[in-house]
Design an enzyme around this catalytic site. Structure first.
Site, PDB file in Angstrom:
ATOM      1  N   ASP A  82      35.265  26.193  40.049  1.00 12.25           N
ATOM      2  CA  ASP A  82      36.538  26.521  39.407  1.00 12.25           C
ATOM      3  C   ASP A  82      37.695  26.109  40.304  1.00 12.25           C
ATOM      4  O   ASP A  82      37.691  26.372  41.513  1.00 12.25           O
ATOM      5  CB  ASP A  82      36.585  28.038  39.149  1.00 12.25           C
ATOM      6  CG  ASP A  82      37.753  28.442  38.279  1.00 12.25           C
ATOM      7  OD1 ASP A  82      38.143  27.659  37.397  1.00 12.25           O
ATOM      8  OD2 ASP A  82      38.263  29.561  38.476  1.00 12.25           O
ATOM      9  N   HIS A 174      47.290  33.721  35.336  1.00 12.54           N
ATOM     10  CA  HIS A 174      46.270  34.149  36.292  1.00 12.54           C
ATOM     11  C   HIS A 174      46.645  35.503  36.920  1.00 12.54           C
ATOM     12  O   HIS A 174      47.829  35.814  37.091  1.00 12.54           O
ATOM     13  CB  HIS A 174      46.137  33.134  37.436  1.00 12.54           C
ATOM     14  CG  HIS A 174      45.471  31.855  37.055  1.00 12.54           C
ATOM     15  ND1 HIS A 174      46.148  30.657  36.939  1.00 12.54           N
ATOM     16  CD2 HIS A 174      44.171  31.573  36.804  1.00 12.54           C
ATOM     17  CE1 HIS A 174      45.308  29.703  36.627  1.00 12.54           C
ATOM     18  NE2 HIS A 174      44.096  30.221  36.529  1.00 12.54           N
ATOM     19  N   HIS A 202      42.356  30.042  30.963  1.00 11.23           N
ATOM     20  CA  HIS A 202      42.328  30.714  32.264  1.00 11.23           C
ATOM     21  C   HIS A 202      43.189  31.970  32.169  1.00 11.23           C
ATOM     22  O   HIS A 202      44.058  32.076  31.302  1.00 11.23           O
ATOM     23  CB  HIS A 202      42.876  29.786  33.344  1.00 11.23           C
ATOM     24  CG  HIS A 202      41.941  28.692  33.729  1.00 11.23           C
ATOM     25  ND1 HIS A 202      41.583  28.446  35.038  1.00 11.23           N
ATOM     26  CD2 HIS A 202      41.267  27.774  32.985  1.00 11.23           C
ATOM     27  CE1 HIS A 202      40.742  27.429  35.085  1.00 11.23           C
ATOM     28  NE2 HIS A 202      40.540  26.995  33.842  1.00 11.23           N
ATOM     29  N   ASN A 225      38.217  32.462  30.985  1.00 13.87           N
ATOM     30  CA  ASN A 225      37.955  32.846  32.368  1.00 13.87           C
ATOM     31  C   ASN A 225      38.370  34.298  32.570  1.00 13.87           C
ATOM     32  O   ASN A 225      39.509  34.669  32.246  1.00 13.87           O
ATOM     33  CB  ASN A 225      38.723  31.955  33.335  1.00 13.87           C
ATOM     34  CG  ASN A 225      38.122  30.570  33.463  1.00 13.87           C
ATOM     35  OD1 ASN A 225      37.210  30.199  32.725  1.00 13.87           O
ATOM     36  ND2 ASN A 225      38.638  29.788  34.387  1.00 13.87           N
ATOM     37  N   THR A 228      40.266  38.983  37.173  1.00 13.56           N
ATOM     38  CA  THR A 228      40.950  40.193  37.615  1.00 13.56           C
ATOM     39  C   THR A 228      40.365  41.453  36.990  1.00 13.56           C
ATOM     40  O   THR A 228      40.153  42.467  37.678  1.00 13.56           O
ATOM     41  CB  THR A 228      42.449  40.094  37.283  1.00 13.56           C
ATOM     42  OG1 THR A 228      42.983  38.922  37.900  1.00 13.56           O
ATOM     43  CG2 THR A 228      43.202  41.312  37.772  1.00 13.56           C
TER      44      THR A 228
END
Length: 278
Positions: A82, A174, A202, A225, A228
């Site tokens: 990644d 992200h 993502h 993805n 967290t």
């Protein structure tokens, strides 16, 4: 042996209306829990080694860990690099047994991103490995701001690179700890109208569950993805394990207590990407 490429994992997902979770790994404890959760749910899983993971553990070691888990698993497992930033890093991942690599040139001018991504695609395909690229820039919570994906640029990027999957910026961020307002579905539809390359989101932790489900079943988004959200679950379980007995010091025993809570949290995530009940 159920180690598969990204392209192999995506074909049934597109056909049957579901998405595959790209789960960001940091160590043995989480990757093992992710595979256990995928087996319990009967779904494929993508184990992802991102920059922080690679800074902690060398790629050849990660490749062996991913491969071992895949060999023992009853569901398809993708070993994925990644956010790779260098050709040498992608080459090492391929040599280490990874079945998929991502080259992230999203911070670079379009022409440079296309040229560099295309070179990684050529190298990966020559080795029988899939390649993901990124067009537009997905920013970071509290950090760099996103630059949304332009559909025309996405079409050019997909055509000129030959990527097997395309990460796009459509309101995703992200490292987002809270659920956000949702993705820009109109932009996703505009991208889908000009390319048939499977799409990747993502920063999936910030996407509302209902939207994850809808896009998994009704779009070309084949991969979310998730990092967290599951890091937080692991951290909560680890904190509880450490504080439950102040006299306990054996880290193997402490880490063992994170397994079941992380499996449960991961199963909940995976359920959100399944096809609609028929």
């Amino acid at each position: 042996m159920t180690l598969v490429t990204l392209e192999q994992a995506f074909q049934p997902a597109l056909r049957d209306g579901y998405a595959v979770a790209g789960l960001v790994t940091l160590g043995w404890e989480d990757m093992r829990a992710y595979v256990a959760a995928a087996e319990a749910e009967g779904v494929p899983v993508i184990l992802q080694a991102g920059p922080s993971c690679r800074a902690h553990t060398p790629l050849p070691i990660l490749g062996k860990m991913f491969t071992h888990l895949a060999e023992e698993a009853s569901v398809p497992v993708v070993a994925h690099l990644d956010h790779g930033y260098e050709a040498d890093e992608a080459r090492l991942a391929i040599d280490s047994g990874f079945t998929s690599v991502m080259y992230d040139g999203s911070r670079k001018p379009l022409t440079q991103n296309i040229d560099e991504t295309a070179a990684i695609v050529e190298m990966a395909h020559a080795a029988g490995v899939s390649c993901e690229g990124e067009i537009g820039f997905v920013g970071y919570s509290g950090g760099e701001q996103s630059a949304g994906t332009d559909p025309d640029e996405a079409a050019q990027f997909a055509r000129d690179t030959g990527v097997d999957a395309m990460a796009i910026s459509v309101g995703n961020v992200h490292l987002q700890q809270d659920v956000g307002d949702g993705l820009d579905v109109a932009r996703i539809r505009a991208i889908e109208a000009v390319t048939d390359v499977p799409l990747v989101i993502h920063g999936g932790s910030g996407v509302p569950l209902a939207q994850r489900q809808m896009l998994s079943r009704q779009s070309r988004v084949c991969k979310f993805n998730i990092g967290t959200e599951l890091r937080m679950a692991f951290g909560t379980a680890l904190r509880a394990a450490v504080t439950s007995d102040p006299d306990r010091f054996d880290r193997v025993q402490i880490m063992k207590d994170t397994h079941d809570p992380l499996v449960a949290a991961t199963r909940s995530v995976l359920q959100g990407f399944k096809p609609a009940q028929r």
